[in-house]
Enzyme design. Structure first.
Site, mmCIF file in Angstrom:
data_model
loop_
_atom_site.group_PDB
_atom_site.id
_atom_site.type_symbol
_atom_site.label_atom_id
_atom_site.label_comp_id
_atom_site.label_asym_id
_atom_site.label_seq_id
_atom_site.Cartn_x
_atom_site.Cartn_y
_atom_site.Cartn_z
ATOM 1 N N HIS A 79 -7.839 30.884 22.019
ATOM 2 C CA HIS A 79 -8.427 29.646 21.495
ATOM 3 C C HIS A 79 -7.931 28.424 22.260
ATOM 4 O O HIS A 79 -8.701 27.487 22.505
ATOM 5 C CB HIS A 79 -8.146 29.508 19.998
ATOM 6 C CG HIS A 79 -8.659 30.663 19.197
ATOM 7 N ND1 HIS A 79 -8.129 31.031 17.981
ATOM 8 C CD2 HIS A 79 -9.657 31.552 19.453
ATOM 9 C CE1 HIS A 79 -8.787 32.084 17.521
ATOM 10 N NE2 HIS A 79 -9.712 32.423 18.399
ATOM 11 N N HIS A 238 -18.105 31.181 16.818
ATOM 12 C CA HIS A 238 -16.731 31.543 17.186
ATOM 13 C C HIS A 238 -16.714 32.597 18.292
ATOM 14 O O HIS A 238 -15.846 32.553 19.177
ATOM 15 C CB HIS A 238 -15.916 32.034 15.993
ATOM 16 C CG HIS A 238 -14.492 32.284 16.386
ATOM 17 N ND1 HIS A 238 -13.583 31.252 16.529
ATOM 18 C CD2 HIS A 238 -13.848 33.409 16.785
ATOM 19 C CE1 HIS A 238 -12.433 31.754 16.971
ATOM 20 N NE2 HIS A 238 -12.572 33.060 17.127
ATOM 21 N N ASP A 242 -14.740 32.263 21.792
ATOM 22 C CA ASP A 242 -13.917 33.302 22.418
ATOM 23 C C ASP A 242 -14.352 33.550 23.860
ATOM 24 O O ASP A 242 -13.519 33.672 24.762
ATOM 25 C CB ASP A 242 -14.029 34.615 21.635
ATOM 26 C CG ASP A 242 -13.160 34.645 20.388
ATOM 27 O OD1 ASP A 242 -12.205 33.848 20.293
ATOM 28 O OD2 ASP A 242 -13.430 35.484 19.508
ATOM 29 N N HIS A 265 -13.767 40.223 23.447
ATOM 30 C CA HIS A 265 -12.787 39.864 24.481
ATOM 31 C C HIS A 265 -12.768 40.864 25.635
ATOM 32 O O HIS A 265 -12.769 40.487 26.799
ATOM 33 C CB HIS A 265 -11.386 39.788 23.877
ATOM 34 C CG HIS A 265 -11.197 38.669 22.910
ATOM 35 N ND1 HIS A 265 -11.391 37.350 23.259
ATOM 36 C CD2 HIS A 265 -10.831 38.667 21.605
ATOM 37 C CE1 HIS A 265 -11.143 36.591 22.199
ATOM 38 N NE2 HIS A 265 -10.809 37.362 21.188
#
Length: 305
Positions: A79, A238, A242, A265
């Site tokens: 973040h 969100h 990421d 990720h």
């Protein structure tokens, strides 16, 4: 010329570690041109540096880590890395007196405020961008992510969560990147998790900092946070946050069009590594003036005030 950016002054904040639940002090320091983004653990003697590097990234169930050749790691970098990407910070030293960056509220907004409080300084050295020259795509089952050549930076992200709290119309988000767009549309979107997963992890001594203060928490039917969501489509926003952090692990803003379906990720990092491994697929570019620079990367007045 379009110049590299760092901070004007040192700033500090405290927060809680997602893994340990303990207080962490975070210090952000200006750095000279061509330093890059360096994460530093000061709880070790001597301190250990982790330069942001796509090849050092490890994805765990809880977060993204950077791991060095001695298997020493620093956790929960994603973040803060997204905030650096959003504001185009090229050179910075990030110190923590713990094995992890504090989770704050589970979004990038506290880091954006901290960076803006430090002030953004321009260095007398050309800023280098990574420009995508060829389409690169990676897949994992039905999940995929790709970059295409484009004179700017766009992101188009789709999730596929079958959950009553996530409306089918709020599973895709697309935007033309800019510092303003990042701050307004993306930075405040929080990470999310299932109550049962958090309870299970905490029963095993993990995720001790996990709480309603730093995540959207859901059960099988609804969002459990008293204040609800910050955006109707906060979940997919969100995931885009990421991705912005993951793709900045090369230490340079990227000029290209990013599209992803159910990526996370690990797949974002796989795409970044696939791009960098193919010398035909990308090039470093610098710009002499604002007229040449893609609109996505023009600094708003709030950043270079």
């Amino acid at each position: 010329m379009i110049k590299q950016r760092t901070l004007k002054r040192i700033v500090q904040a405290t927060g809680v570690g997602l893994h340990t639940g303990k207080k962490v002090t975070l210090t952000l320091r200006p750095a000279p041109a061509n330093t890059g983004v360096i994460y530093r653990r000061t709880d070790l003697n001597p301190p250990v540096d982790f330069p942001a590097d796509a090849k050092s990234v490890r994805d765990t169930m809880l977060c993204t880590c950077l791991v060095n050749e001695h298997d020493v790691r620093i956790s929960t970098v994603e973040h803060l890395n997204a905030a650096l990407a959003g504001l185009g910070i090229d050179n910075i030293v990030i110190e923590v007196n713990a094995p992890e960056i504090p989770i704050m509220d589970g979004s990038a907004a506290p880091f954006v405020y901290l960076l803006l409080d430090a002030g953004i300084d321009e260095l007398n050295c050309a800023k280098k961008f990574v420009r995508i020259k060829e389409t690169v795509r990676v897949e994992d089952g039905d999940k995929w992510a790709e970059f295409r050549p484009y004179n700017g930076f766009t992101l188009d992200f789709t999730i596929d969560f079958n959950h009553p709290a996530i409306d089918s119309s709020s599973q895709r988000y697309a935007m033309n990147f800019s510092a303003d767009a990042f701050m307004r549309q993306i930075s405040r979107a929080r990470t999310f998790g299932f109550m049962r997963d958090i309870e299970y992890l905490q029963s095993r001594g993990l995720c001790l900092g996990g709480s309603f203060d730093c995540a959207i928490v859901v059960d099988d039917y609804r969002v459990l946070n008293e204040d609800g969501l910050r955006f109707e489509d906060e979940f997919v926003r969100h995931k885009m946050l990421d991705a912005i952090g993951d793709l900045f692990m090369c230490g340079h803003n990227i000029i290209g069009a990013f599209t992803a379906y159910k990526s996370g990720h690990a797949l974002n990092n796989k795409l970044l590594q696939a791009v960098l491994a193919n010398q035909e697929a990308w090039e470093f570019v610098t710009f002499q003036d604002d007229a040449e620079l893609p609109l996505a990367f023009k600094a708003p007045s709030t950043v270079l005030a």
